[in-house]
Design a protein around this motif. Structure first.
Motif, PDB file in Angstrom:
ATOM      1  N   ALA A  60      16.362 -25.497 -18.754  1.00 35.62           N
ATOM      2  CA  ALA A  60      15.311 -25.108 -17.804  1.00 35.62           C
ATOM      3  C   ALA A  60      14.872 -26.309 -16.964  1.00 35.62           C
ATOM      4  CB  ALA A  60      14.122 -24.509 -18.553  1.00 35.62           C
ATOM      5  N   PHE A  61      14.771 -27.477 -17.601  1.00 37.73           N
ATOM      6  CA  PHE A  61      14.375 -28.689 -16.884  1.00 37.73           C
ATOM      7  C   PHE A  61      15.431 -29.048 -15.833  1.00 37.73           C
ATOM      8  CE2 PHE A  61      13.872 -33.367 -16.584  1.00 37.73           C
ATOM      9  CZ  PHE A  61      12.538 -33.415 -16.221  1.00 37.73           C
ATOM     10  N   ALA A  62      16.701 -28.956 -16.200  1.00 43.73           N
ATOM     11  CA  ALA A  62      17.785 -29.236 -15.253  1.00 43.73           C
ATOM     12  C   ALA A  62      17.772 -28.227 -14.107  1.00 43.73           C
ATOM     13  CB  ALA A  62      19.131 -29.201 -15.971  1.00 43.73           C
ATOM     14  N   LYS A  63      17.490 -26.982 -14.415  1.00 45.23           N
ATOM     15  CA  LYS A  63      17.441 -25.952 -13.362  1.00 45.23           C
ATOM     16  C   LYS A  63      16.337 -26.279 -12.352  1.00 45.23           C
ATOM     17  CE  LYS A  63      18.287 -21.103 -12.807  1.00 45.23           C
ATOM     18  NZ  LYS A  63      17.345 -20.414 -12.004  1.00 45.23           N
ATOM     19  N   LYS A  64      15.184 -26.736 -12.851  1.00 48.85           N
ATOM     20  CA  LYS A  64      14.087 -27.113 -11.940  1.00 48.85           C
ATOM     21  C   LYS A  64      14.529 -28.254 -11.021  1.00 48.85           C
ATOM     22  CE  LYS A  64       9.436 -29.119 -11.865  1.00 48.85           C
ATOM     23  NZ  LYS A  64       9.601 -29.423 -10.490  1.00 48.85           N
ATOM     24  N   ILE A  65      15.169 -29.274 -11.600  1.00 47.87           N
ATOM     25  CA  ILE A  65      15.642 -30.400 -10.786  1.00 47.87           C
ATOM     26  C   ILE A  65      16.667 -29.922  -9.768  1.00 47.87           C
ATOM     27  CG2 ILE A  65      16.938 -32.566 -10.821  1.00 47.87           C
ATOM     28  CD1 ILE A  65      15.556 -33.219 -13.479  1.00 47.87           C
ATOM     29  N   SER A  66      17.603 -29.082 -10.187  1.00 46.39           N
ATOM     30  CA  SER A  66      18.643 -28.614  -9.256  1.00 46.39           C
ATOM     31  C   SER A  66      18.048 -27.774  -8.133  1.00 46.39           C
ATOM     32  CB  SER A  66      19.744 -27.848  -9.990  1.00 46.39           C
ATOM     33  OG  SER A  66      19.327 -26.566 -10.364  1.00 46.39           O
ATOM     34  N   GLU A  67      17.000 -27.029  -8.423  1.00 46.78           N
ATOM     35  CA  GLU A  67      16.342 -26.250  -7.370  1.00 46.78           C
ATOM     36  C   GLU A  67      15.660 -27.164  -6.358  1.00 46.78           C
ATOM     37  OE1 GLU A  67      13.877 -23.678  -9.731  1.00 46.78           O
ATOM     38  OE2 GLU A  67      15.527 -22.277 -10.133  1.00 46.78           O
ATOM     39  N   ASP A  68      15.190 -28.338  -6.817  1.00 49.06           N
ATOM     40  CA  ASP A  68      14.532 -29.295  -5.926  1.00 49.06           C
ATOM     41  C   ASP A  68      15.525 -30.127  -5.115  1.00 49.06           C
ATOM     42  OD1 ASP A  68      12.095 -28.455  -6.918  1.00 49.06           O
ATOM     43  OD2 ASP A  68      11.739 -30.248  -8.126  1.00 49.06           O
TER      44      ASP A  68
END
Length: 176
Positions: A60-68
């Motif tokens: 989930a943390f990686a997904k947030k970074i990738s969305e940014d």
């Protein structure tokens, strides 16, 4: 990517597996940098596998970074990777150490921006050009829980429009 004749240059037969640890590619074998990666893991004791809950938090943390910032998310087995294709950067003897130093600075900026320690995550260094992430499909065998690495989101194929230039624009000093 490694040069096509990498194995031959080492005096080895092509398409044969070598386990002598001397046949691995090194940074001097890398001619182009085509992506950057962030290796995100939950904070845990060395050698232990992540709990299912912490593993999901890393994804989930990686997904947030990738969305940014862009890129796709891969499941590393115990944590996650953010994989960001970039416009290729030519690597040679004159710029290799500078490019690696710039990648280190970029990675540190991401670590600071997302305050990884505050959320129980860490971004492990991935600035060795010849080994930036685990091959998808391999199994992580740390600790008790063994998981296969896999794509978590569809792989990003188009290069980030400006990240290569952002990295090249980072100012660093290299010791002689």
């Amino acid at each position: 990517p490694r040069p096509f004749n990498f194995a031959e240059d080492l005096g080895h037969e092509v398409d044969r597996v070598y386990t002598d640890r001397k046949s691995r590619a090194s940074d001097r074998n890398i001619e182009w940098m085509t992506a950057v990666a962030l290796d995100i893991d939950p904070v845990r004791p060395k050698g232990e596998s992540s709990s299912d809950e912490k593993h999901e938090e890393a994804l989930a943390f990686a997904k947030k970074i990738s969305e940014d910032i862009g890129g796709s998310v891969d499941d590393s087995g115990n944590g996650s990777y953010v994989w960001i294709p970039i416009n290729p950067i030519k690597i040679n003897n004159e710029n290799r150490e500078t490019i690696k130093a710039k990648c280190k600075v970029w990675e540190a900026q991401i670590r600071e921006r997302y305050q990884t320690e505050d959320c129980g995550m860490k971004i492990d260094p991935v600035f060795e050009l010849s080994r930036i992430l685990k091959v998808i499909g391999t199994i992580s065998v740390k600790g008790e829980i063994h998981r296969r690495s896999k794509f978590h989101t569809p792989p990003m194929m188009e290069p980030h429009q400006s990240l290569d230039q952002e990295i090249l624009d980072i100012s660093v000093k290299i010791k002689d």
